[in-house]
Design a protein around this motif. Sequence first.
Motif, PDB file in Angstrom:
ATOM      1  N   MET A 194     120.870 -29.243 113.151  1.00 12.34           N
ATOM      2  CA  MET A 194     121.464 -30.520 112.316  1.00 12.34           C
ATOM      3  C   MET A 194     120.121 -31.367 112.558  1.00 12.34           C
ATOM      4  N   ALA A 195     120.050 -32.000 111.512  1.00 18.23           N
ATOM      5  CA  ALA A 195     118.800 -32.999 111.309  1.00 18.23           C
ATOM      6  C   ALA A 195     118.706 -34.100 112.414  1.00 18.23           C
ATOM      7  N   ASP A 196     119.991 -34.464 112.928  1.00 16.20           N
ATOM      8  CA  ASP A 196     120.048 -35.569 113.716  1.00 16.20           C
ATOM      9  C   ASP A 196     119.698 -35.053 115.238  1.00 16.20           C
ATOM     10  N   GLU A 197     119.698 -33.685 115.427  1.00 17.38           N
ATOM     11  CA  GLU A 197     119.273 -32.838 116.692  1.00 17.38           C
ATOM     12  C   GLU A 197     118.015 -32.776 116.867  1.00 17.38           C
ATOM     13  N   PHE A 198     117.080 -32.909 115.914  1.00 18.49           N
ATOM     14  CA  PHE A 198     115.810 -32.697 115.942  1.00 18.49           C
ATOM     15  C   PHE A 198     115.130 -33.408 116.996  1.00 18.49           C
ATOM     16  N   ARG A 199     114.375 -32.846 117.775  1.00 20.94           N
ATOM     17  CA  ARG A 199     113.633 -33.655 118.533  1.00 20.94           C
ATOM     18  C   ARG A 199     112.112 -33.382 118.617  1.00 20.94           C
ATOM     19  N   PRO A 200     111.000 -34.304 118.101  1.00 16.96           N
ATOM     20  CA  PRO A 200     109.792 -33.871 117.902  1.00 16.96           C
ATOM     21  C   PRO A 200     109.049 -33.615 119.197  1.00 16.96           C
ATOM     22  N   HIS A 201     107.992 -32.667 119.087  1.00 13.97           N
ATOM     23  CA  HIS A 201     107.488 -32.074 120.231  1.00 13.97           C
ATOM     24  C   HIS A 201     106.861 -33.198 121.185  1.00 13.97           C
ATOM     25  N   PRO A 202     107.039 -33.150 122.476  1.00 12.80           N
ATOM     26  CA  PRO A 202     106.720 -34.366 123.436  1.00 12.80           C
ATOM     27  C   PRO A 202     105.095 -34.529 123.232  1.00 12.80           C
ATOM     28  N   GLY A 203     104.425 -33.510 122.932  1.00  9.94           N
ATOM     29  CA  GLY A 203     102.878 -33.734 122.753  1.00  9.94           C
ATOM     30  C   GLY A 203     102.541 -34.852 121.587  1.00  9.94           C
ATOM     31  N   ILE A 204     103.599 -35.093 120.743  1.00  6.14           N
ATOM     32  CA  ILE A 204     103.279 -36.070 119.767  1.00  6.14           C
ATOM     33  C   ILE A 204     103.170 -37.362 120.348  1.00  6.14           C
ATOM     34  N   PRO A 205     102.033 -38.261 120.212  1.00  6.24           N
ATOM     35  CA  PRO A 205     101.889 -39.643 120.748  1.00  6.24           C
ATOM     36  C   PRO A 205     103.132 -40.462 120.309  1.00  6.24           C
ATOM     37  N   ASN A 247     103.083 -43.642 120.117  1.00  7.55           N
ATOM     38  CA  ASN A 247     102.542 -44.729 118.938  1.00  7.55           C
ATOM     39  C   ASN A 247     102.357 -43.946 117.823  1.00  7.55           C
ATOM     40  N   VAL A 248     102.602 -42.617 117.377  1.00  2.00           N
ATOM     41  CA  VAL A 248     102.303 -42.075 116.238  1.00  2.00           C
ATOM     42  C   VAL A 248     103.349 -41.729 115.516  1.00  2.00           C
ATOM     43  N   VAL A 249     104.590 -41.014 116.381  1.00  5.94           N
ATOM     44  CA  VAL A 249     105.637 -40.400 115.871  1.00  5.94           C
ATOM     45  C   VAL A 249     106.469 -41.348 114.885  1.00  5.94           C
ATOM     46  N   HIS A 250     106.633 -42.592 114.983  1.00  9.56           N
ATOM     47  CA  HIS A 250     107.394 -43.539 114.094  1.00  9.56           C
ATOM     48  C   HIS A 250     106.828 -43.691 113.207  1.00  9.56           C
ATOM     49  N   PHE A 251     105.464 -43.501 112.574  1.00 12.63           N
ATOM     50  CA  PHE A 251     104.719 -43.518 111.551  1.00 12.63           C
ATOM     51  C   PHE A 251     104.546 -42.505 110.489  1.00 12.63           C
ATOM     52  N   LEU A 252     105.053 -41.470 110.916  1.00 12.62           N
ATOM     53  CA  LEU A 252     105.009 -40.112 110.196  1.00 12.62           C
ATOM     54  C   LEU A 252     105.639 -39.887 109.260  1.00 12.62           C
ATOM     55  N   ASP A 253     105.634 -39.333 108.103  1.00 14.06           N
ATOM     56  CA  ASP A 253     106.547 -39.267 107.192  1.00 14.06           C
ATOM     57  C   ASP A 253     107.216 -37.745 107.571  1.00 14.06           C
ATOM     58  N   GLN A 254     108.094 -37.210 106.897  1.00 11.02           N
ATOM     59  CA  GLN A 254     108.853 -35.984 107.210  1.00 11.02           C
ATOM     60  C   GLN A 254     107.836 -34.640 107.275  1.00 11.02           C
ATOM     61  N   GLY A 255     106.993 -34.766 106.244  1.00 13.66           N
ATOM     62  CA  GLY A 255     106.128 -33.491 106.031  1.00 13.66           C
ATOM     63  C   GLY A 255     105.126 -33.680 107.185  1.00 13.66           C
ATOM     64  N   SER A 256     104.696 -34.653 107.639  1.00 14.32           N
ATOM     65  CA  SER A 256     103.377 -35.054 108.473  1.00 14.32           C
ATOM     66  C   SER A 256     104.218 -34.701 109.901  1.00 14.32           C
ATOM     67  N   LEU A 257     105.555 -34.994 110.262  1.00 20.20           N
ATOM     68  CA  LEU A 257     106.166 -34.671 111.487  1.00 20.20           C
ATOM     69  C   LEU A 257     106.406 -33.206 111.681  1.00 20.20           C
ATOM     70  N   LEU A 258     106.957 -32.786 110.588  1.00 23.98           N
ATOM     71  CA  LEU A 258     107.062 -31.106 110.566  1.00 23.98           C
ATOM     72  C   LEU A 258     105.726 -30.376 110.990  1.00 23.98           C
ATOM     73  N   ALA A 259     104.597 -30.783 110.350  1.00 25.34           N
ATOM     74  CA  ALA A 259     103.474 -30.090 110.510  1.00 25.34           C
ATOM     75  C   ALA A 259     102.829 -30.274 111.911  1.00 25.34           C
ATOM     76  N   LEU A 260     102.766 -31.465 112.205  1.00 28.57           N
ATOM     77  CA  LEU A 260     102.555 -31.632 113.667  1.00 28.57           C
ATOM     78  C   LEU A 260     103.318 -31.046 114.907  1.00 28.57           C
ATOM     79  N   ASP A 261     104.570 -31.120 114.530  1.00 28.86           N
ATOM     80  CA  ASP A 261     105.540 -30.281 115.428  1.00 28.86           C
ATOM     81  C   ASP A 261     105.272 -28.795 115.387  1.00 28.86           C
ATOM     82  N   ALA A 262     105.023 -28.305 114.429  1.00 30.67           N
ATOM     83  CA  ALA A 262     105.072 -26.779 114.451  1.00 30.67           C
ATOM     84  C   ALA A 262     103.712 -26.327 114.973  1.00 30.67           C
TER      85      ALA A 262
END
Length: 327
Positions: free
Chosen positions: A1-12, A14-29
Amino acid sequence: MADEFRPHPGIPRNVVHFLDQGSLLALDAALRALDAAGLGSGAGDARRFAVADGLPYRAPGQGAMFVPYGHLVARTLGIRGPVVTVAGAEASGMAAIVQAARIIARGDADVVIAGAAQALQRPLLEHLQALSGERALPFDRGHAGMVAAEGAAYVIIEAEAHARQRGAAVLARVAAAAETFDPLAEPTAVADANEAGRLMQAILGAAGYLQNQVDLLVSCADGRPALDVADGFGALRTFGRHAYYADVTATAGSLGQLLAAGGPAAVAMAAEAMRRGQVWPIAGLETPVEGLELAFVREVKAAKLDCVLVTSLGTGGVGAGVLLTAP
């Protein structure tokens, strides 16, 4: 589920809230790929790390990206080696893997993070609507379109000496990587079976392998009749009388068509299949396209996989692929 997604803890934070969907997916992967390879922050000389990134599929007239995802990955990780961004529609992620293999072969880096991310914005979904079906049925006579999906997939391609020195667990070797282009393909169409076969032959030729040495073909077929026919009959022409030697599977029936990220996802699944000694089936395949006599995988099966061919064809005539061999 989309609401269960937790970004990688290595993403700062102060950055994660400014990323769009594609950027977040790329950095996480990309970060998860590094974790899986045992390469955390500060794992080596930043000048010897590189990124090869495939641009996401965009609809005609859709605005271009301001900052490619590969640049985001490199900035976040402090990478100072080459950062390459390539286009190629659905084949862009696989083209990035081809570039990564070349970067390693030239000695320009020891480690390359290679892959692509794909987000589905409204303009893209509207553009793909005419190509979409209710179900993805690769190679099946009932195929009537693809099912678009979003996600990201990155793999770590590393120089052999560097991997050995740090005791890395190697899943597969890139025996060869190649790309082709068909200038006769329309901008919104894929190349035909002749070109698909030429891509496969180029990969095998670069590796010095024969058709009967391939254990598995991971096809880019996704339920679009033109793509299924191109890659399927391209394989039939390439393998000829050895067509029943190599098993044939595809990812799009299970994952959906991940577009730019589809090629890297297929490579990752192929490497995992080699590790497990197990092949996944083509979801939804019941009655193959008439005349397409290939050894389709219908159910999960155990297999010794020493050589796997992975293909990717993009609209506009781009083709890219790799040959993986057992470590």
